[in-house]
Design an enzyme around this catalytic site. Structure first.
Site, PDB file in Angstrom:
ATOM      1  N   ARG A  40       0.841  -1.213   0.000  1.00  0.00           N
ATOM      2  CA  ARG A  40       0.000   0.000   0.000  1.00  0.00           C
ATOM      3  C   ARG A  40       0.873   1.259   0.000  1.00  0.00           C
ATOM      4  O   ARG A  40       0.550   2.248   0.650  1.00  0.00           O
ATOM      5  CB  ARG A  40      -0.958  -0.007   1.197  1.00  0.00           C
ATOM      6  N   ASP A  82      -7.539  -1.432  -6.781  1.00  0.00           N
ATOM      7  CA  ASP A  82      -8.010  -2.060  -5.542  1.00  0.00           C
ATOM      8  C   ASP A  82      -8.479  -3.465  -5.861  1.00  0.00           C
ATOM      9  O   ASP A  82      -8.858  -3.748  -7.009  1.00  0.00           O
ATOM     10  CB  ASP A  82      -9.158  -1.246  -4.925  1.00  0.00           C
ATOM     11  N   TYR A  99     -15.798  -9.926   1.074  1.00  0.00           N
ATOM     12  CA  TYR A  99     -16.442  -8.611   0.896  1.00  0.00           C
ATOM     13  C   TYR A  99     -17.738  -8.738   0.091  1.00  0.00           C
ATOM     14  O   TYR A  99     -18.724  -8.062   0.374  1.00  0.00           O
ATOM     15  CB  TYR A  99     -15.484  -7.639   0.196  1.00  0.00           C
ATOM     16  N   ARG A 109      -6.378  12.559  -4.499  1.00  0.00           N
ATOM     17  CA  ARG A 109      -7.621  11.904  -4.065  1.00  0.00           C
ATOM     18  C   ARG A 109      -8.745  12.934  -3.895  1.00  0.00           C
ATOM     19  O   ARG A 109      -9.891  12.683  -4.287  1.00  0.00           O
ATOM     20  CB  ARG A 109      -7.345  11.167  -2.756  1.00  0.00           C
ATOM     21  N   ARG A 116      -2.675   7.242   1.766  1.00  0.00           N
ATOM     22  CA  ARG A 116      -3.004   8.447   2.529  1.00  0.00           C
ATOM     23  C   ARG A 116      -1.888   9.002   3.408  1.00  0.00           C
ATOM     24  O   ARG A 116      -1.997  10.109   3.904  1.00  0.00           O
ATOM     25  CB  ARG A 116      -4.254   8.200   3.377  1.00  0.00           C
TER      26      ARG A 116
HETATM   27  O1  CP3 Z   1      -0.166   1.231  -3.219  1.00  0.00           O
HETATM   28  C1  CP3 Z   1      -0.723   0.124  -3.340  1.00  0.00           C
HETATM   29  O2  CP3 Z   1      -0.459  -0.849  -2.623  1.00  0.00           O
HETATM   30  C2  CP3 Z   1      -1.649  -0.082  -4.511  1.00  0.00           C
HETATM   31  C3  CP3 Z   1      -3.024   0.125  -4.245  1.00  0.00           C
HETATM   32  C4  CP3 Z   1      -3.878  -0.776  -3.371  1.00  0.00           C
HETATM   33  C5  CP3 Z   1      -5.003  -0.267  -2.698  1.00  0.00           C
HETATM   34  N1  CP3 Z   1      -5.670  -1.314  -2.142  1.00  0.00           N
HETATM   35  C6  CP3 Z   1      -5.398   1.152  -2.674  1.00  0.00           C
HETATM   36  C7  CP3 Z   1      -6.362   1.628  -1.658  1.00  0.00           C
HETATM   37  C8  CP3 Z   1      -3.824  -2.148  -3.132  1.00  0.00           C
HETATM   38  C9  CP3 Z   1      -2.783  -3.179  -3.559  1.00  0.00           C
HETATM   39  C10 CP3 Z   1      -4.974  -2.472  -2.363  1.00  0.00           C
HETATM   40  C11 CP3 Z   1      -5.308  -3.845  -1.940  1.00  0.00           C
HETATM   41  C12 CP3 Z   1      -6.454  -4.076  -1.060  1.00  0.00           C
HETATM   42  N2  CP3 Z   1      -7.655  -3.419  -1.048  1.00  0.00           N
HETATM   43  C13 CP3 Z   1      -6.527  -5.122  -0.133  1.00  0.00           C
HETATM   44  C14 CP3 Z   1      -5.449  -6.156   0.102  1.00  0.00           C
HETATM   45  C15 CP3 Z   1      -4.315  -5.636   0.903  1.00  0.00           C
HETATM   46  C16 CP3 Z   1      -4.622  -5.469   2.366  1.00  0.00           C
HETATM   47  O3  CP3 Z   1      -4.392  -4.347   2.845  1.00  0.00           O
HETATM   48  O4  CP3 Z   1      -5.003  -6.440   3.008  1.00  0.00           O
HETATM   49  C17 CP3 Z   1      -7.772  -5.037   0.497  1.00  0.00           C
HETATM   50  C18 CP3 Z   1      -8.293  -5.957   1.592  1.00  0.00           C
HETATM   51  C19 CP3 Z   1      -8.485  -3.966  -0.092  1.00  0.00           C
HETATM   52  C20 CP3 Z   1      -9.881  -3.515   0.178  1.00  0.00           C
HETATM   53  C21 CP3 Z   1      -9.905  -2.129   0.679  1.00  0.00           C
HETATM   54  N3  CP3 Z   1      -9.656  -1.011  -0.095  1.00  0.00           N
HETATM   55  C22 CP3 Z   1     -10.199  -1.700   1.991  1.00  0.00           C
HETATM   56  C23 CP3 Z   1     -10.515  -2.614   3.153  1.00  0.00           C
HETATM   57  C24 CP3 Z   1     -10.117  -0.301   2.000  1.00  0.00           C
HETATM   58  C25 CP3 Z   1     -10.447   0.616   3.145  1.00  0.00           C
HETATM   59  C26 CP3 Z   1      -9.373   0.610   4.169  1.00  0.00           C
HETATM   60  C27 CP3 Z   1      -8.319   1.596   3.795  1.00  0.00           C
HETATM   61  O5  CP3 Z   1      -7.133   1.247   3.811  1.00  0.00           O
HETATM   62  O6  CP3 Z   1      -8.714   2.737   3.519  1.00  0.00           O
HETATM   63  C28 CP3 Z   1      -9.736   0.111   0.701  1.00  0.00           C
HETATM   64  C29 CP3 Z   1      -9.499   1.493   0.235  1.00  0.00           C
HETATM   65  C30 CP3 Z   1      -8.185   1.811  -0.383  1.00  0.00           C
HETATM   66  N4  CP3 Z   1      -7.520   1.011  -1.276  1.00  0.00           N
HETATM   67  C31 CP3 Z   1      -7.429   3.004  -0.181  1.00  0.00           C
HETATM   68  C32 CP3 Z   1      -6.285   2.890  -0.992  1.00  0.00           C
HETATM   69  C33 CP3 Z   1      -5.188   3.914  -1.172  1.00  0.00           C
HETATM   70  C34 CP3 Z   1      -7.837   4.192   0.685  1.00  0.00           C
HETATM   71  C35 CP3 Z   1      -9.062   4.821   0.108  1.00  0.00           C
HETATM   72  C36 CP3 Z   1      -8.991   6.332  -0.002  1.00  0.00           C
HETATM   73  O7  CP3 Z   1      -8.001   6.907  -0.473  1.00  0.00           O
HETATM   74  O8  CP3 Z   1     -10.007   6.932   0.331  1.00  0.00           O
END
Ligand code: CP3
Length: 344
Positions: free
Chosen positions: A27, A77, A152, A40, A31
């Site tokens: 990740r 994502d 999910y 964003r 943020r």
């Molecule tokens: O930089 C990177 O790694 C690439 C982008 C990436 C995101 N999500 C961006 C993101 C990757 C590889 C993911 C994978 C992801 N998404 C997973 C597997 C990895 C892990 O952490 O277990 C999962 C379970 C998700 C589902 C998901 N997406 C959740 C549960 C959430 C909310 C929690 C959070 O971290 O905010 C997201 C949102 C998300 N995905 C954000 C980002 C940058 C934040 C959203 C925002 O900017 O408002």
């Protein structure tokens, strides 16, 4: 013919140990970076950001401008796949993802035939990244593993115990198997297209490999991931694949032996000595610093990072966190960690 050295991180996935471990951060675009928050805020929504190649390329490259990381990971994502299948997926500020839960009755409404067309902007993002990245940087694509995505899709949101999906698998086995078949096939098509668009490596995020008994782990985690690895390699021979079964614990050895992944990501609760025994010698491991040590910084971070590097010094090792970086992480600590991994 001139010999071009493989990118260090890609070479490590393929089993070649490096003098210092290459590093990327799960990740790494997100943020904790003010420049991410700025983009964003300009986007119409999180999914819109994922589907806008201009913006997605920009946020993918942001962490590499700050830190000498060895890889870029596609900005997207895991939940773009249910979105592409036609399920309602929303990201609410502060709430995480919210989906309209699917049931045995509504499963038939999913539209596997539209997945690749819907995800076309993601492939465009990868093509542009391939073009823009320096030759020594590895480009990582990814998808969520079927079980994690299903938690999910069935539960409608994240949960600490994935109870809704675990019960669905037990009480509606036929519908559950049909859902896994859809996700396995969609993931194969999606990853093959990512390789064709320029990804060097892909990671399978099985973020919810915990909370499963041995039998459920075999059918819900190992078997779908094995089918994806096999299916991708039928179309992309020798495709380099990292598996990240977070929470797999005592199931790691079986996961590694059965799925065929090249490298395995270790979560931060996996003891280093245990991992050494569970993963065959010569196979690459990735991980596994606790993201909160990166928040704390100082000796709590540095001493543990050194222990991890020392523990895996005799095998191919990709340094990473044991789960995603958290928003409150100080940028100076990331700078220090990357410096330590690169130069000691
Ligand atoms: O930089 C990177 O790694 C690439 C982008 C990436 C995101 N999500 C961006 C993101 C990757 C590889 C993911 C994978 C992801 N998404 C997973 C597997 C990895 C892990 O952490 O277990 C999962 C379970 C998700 C589902 C998901 N997406 C959740 C549960 C959430 C909310 C929690 C959070 O971290 O905010 C997201 C949102 C998300 N995905 C954000 C980002 C940058 C934040 C959203 C925002 O900017 O408002």
């Amino acid at each position: 013919m001139s010999q071009v050295a493989l990118k260090p991180l890609l070479a490590t996935v393929l089993g070649e140990r490096q003098a210092r471990p290459p590093i990327w951060i799960m990740r790494q675009a997100g943020r904790y970076l003010p420049e991410y928050r700025e983009v964003r805020a300009r986007s119409k929504g999180f999914l819109d950001l994922c589907y806008s190649p201009d913006l997605a390329v920009e946020v993918t490259l942001q962490p590499l401008r700050r830190f000498p990381l060895d890889a870029a990971i596609l900005f997207s994502d895991i939940l773009v796949v249910p979105d592409a299948l036609g399920q309602s997926v929303r990201f609410e500020q502060g709430e995480g993802p919210l989906l309209e839960p699917i049931t045995a009755q509504t499963l038939g409404q999913l539209r596997p035939e539209r997945v690749l067309e819907h995800l076309a902007p993601v492939f465009e993002t990868l093509r542009r990244l391939k073009h823009e990245l320096p030759a020594d940087k590895t480009l990582i694509g990814f998808c969520g593993s079927p079980w994690t995505v299903a938690t999910y899709m069935i539960g409608g949101r994240g949960s600490p115990d994935q109870a809704a999906a675990r019960l669905f698998a037990l009480q509606e086995p036929a519908a559950f198997a049909a859902l896994m078949d859809i996700l396995v096939q969609a993931s194969i098509d999606y990853l093959v297209a990512q390789f064709q668009a320029g990804a060097d490596v892909v990671q399978l995020f099985e973020s919810w490999a915990l909370n499963l008994d041995e039998e459920a782990f075999r059918t819900q985690v190992i078997e779908p991931n094995r089918r994806i690895v096999e299916g991708v390699r039928q179309r992309v021979p020798n495709a380099p694949i990292i598996g990240f079964p977070r929470g797999a614990a005592g199931n790691i050895a079986a996961y590694v032996a059965a799925t065929g992944v090249n490298a395995v990501g270790l979560d931060y609760s996996t003891p280093l000595g245990f991992a050494q025994n569970a993963v065959p010698p010569g196979m690459a491991v990735q991980g596994n610093l606790d993201p909160l040590r990166l928040v704390a910084g100082g000796p709590q971070m540095e001493e543990r990072a050194r222990q991890i590097i020392a523990a895996f010094a005799d095998r191919p090792h990709i340094f990473n966190l044991g789960h995603g970086i958290v928003p409150q992480t100080p940028i100076a600590h990331v700078e220090r960690l990357v410096e330590l991994v690169k130069n000691g």
